[in-house]
Design an enzyme around this catalytic site. Structure first.
Site, PDB file in Angstrom:
ATOM      1  N   LYS A 120       2.721 -14.349 -18.229  1.00 27.10           N
ATOM      2  CA  LYS A 120       2.802 -13.287 -19.235  1.00 27.10           C
ATOM      3  C   LYS A 120       3.023 -13.865 -20.625  1.00 27.10           C
ATOM      4  CE  LYS A 120       6.369 -11.166 -20.567  1.00 27.10           C
ATOM      5  NZ  LYS A 120       7.649 -10.440 -20.670  1.00 27.10           N
ATOM      6  N   ASP A 138       3.441  -6.616 -19.092  1.00 27.61           N
ATOM      7  CA  ASP A 138       4.891  -6.577 -18.940  1.00 27.61           C
ATOM      8  C   ASP A 138       5.263  -5.304 -18.177  1.00 27.61           C
ATOM      9  OD1 ASP A 138       4.495  -4.553 -20.761  1.00 27.61           O
ATOM     10  OD2 ASP A 138       6.098  -5.167 -22.107  1.00 27.61           O
TER      11      ASP A 138
END
Length: 256
Positions: A120, A138
């Site tokens: 991420k 997220d």
């Protein structure tokens, strides 16, 4: 969700916010990298307060390396997991100086080899710092992608692949920011603001929180019923309890 509806969603998000940007304050790819590493399980607002003081003193890999863990901790002690984050930021800074000439690498593989950097975080850097058409998923994006119907998945990897495969190319560059901001301020976890949402009529979420609409009540679990108390056996007419019969016999014996 069909392609026409998907396109309409991103067109409206773009119209509402033509130039979306990260809420982490930064001026260089390295500052962004540090801020994203610090933001894990912390708010952007809290991180910005820390980095405003930190970057005034040290905002390059070499400067962070000289600061060291003990020197870095006082600047970030107000955010969660600060000691472990300090170790990662100093370690990645030393690697950047030693292996990358003090520059943030532009490949996911190189980024993910840095301490404290996962997929991420790597995607955030690639997208925000270098303009790559990737989507960092997220908790906000994972939630609303499933809720809206843009991409379903049981984990962030599945949702990321779904979004990148189906988002029209012209929106990929900014999709991450549109979705994260939408999830943070409009399509919130507990009480989505569907009445303020620019894509409410396109969203496939069934339980919309619209003004005047009653949300389905959450069924409460009832306490298990207590089993009925066992009944005493019925006494035969004319019969006496055994204890009383024994006592009566004893009295008759004494009178003989």
């Amino acid at each position: 969700m069909n392609e026409a509806r998907r396109r309409a969603i991103f067109e409206r998000l773009r119209a509402a916010n033509p130039h979306p940007a990260s809420e982490l304050v930064h001026a260089t790819p390295f500052e962004l990298l540090v801020a994203v590493v610090l933001s894990a399980q912390s708010t952007d607002k809290g991180v910005n307060k820390c980095t405003a003081k930190l970057f005034a003193i040290a905002n390059t890999p070499a400067a962070i390396g000289r600061l060291g863990v003990d020197g870095l901790v006082p600047y970030i002690s107000s955010i969660g997991l600060f000691r472990n984050k300090a170790k990662n930021v100093v370690a990645l800074s030393e690697i950047l100086v030693r292996e990358h000439g003090g520059e943030v690498p532009r490949t996911r593989e190189a980024l993910e080899r840095l301490p404290g950097v996962g997929r991420k975080t790597a995607n955030v850097i690639l997208n925000t710092a270098f303009g790559e058409p990737v989507i960092a998923v997220d908790t906000h994006i994972f939630r609303i992608a499933n809720r809206i119907g843009l991409a379903s998945g049981k984990d962030v990897g599945e949702v990321e692949r779904g979004l990148e495969a189906t988002t029209p190319a012209e929106f990929l560059r900014d999709a991450h920011h549109w979705l994260i901001l939408h999830g943070r301020y409009v399509c919130t976890a507990r009480s989505p603001k569907c009445g303020e949402c620019v894509i409410a009529d396109l969203c496939e979420y069934r339980d919309k929180n619209l003004p005047g609409a009653k949300r389905p009540a959450v069924a409460r679990k009832s306490a298990p019923a207590k089993p009925p108390a066992p009944r005493k056996p019925a006494r035969t007419k004319g019969a006496q309890p055994m204890a009383k019969t024994a006592r009566a016999g004893a009295r008759r014996g004494r009178t003989r």
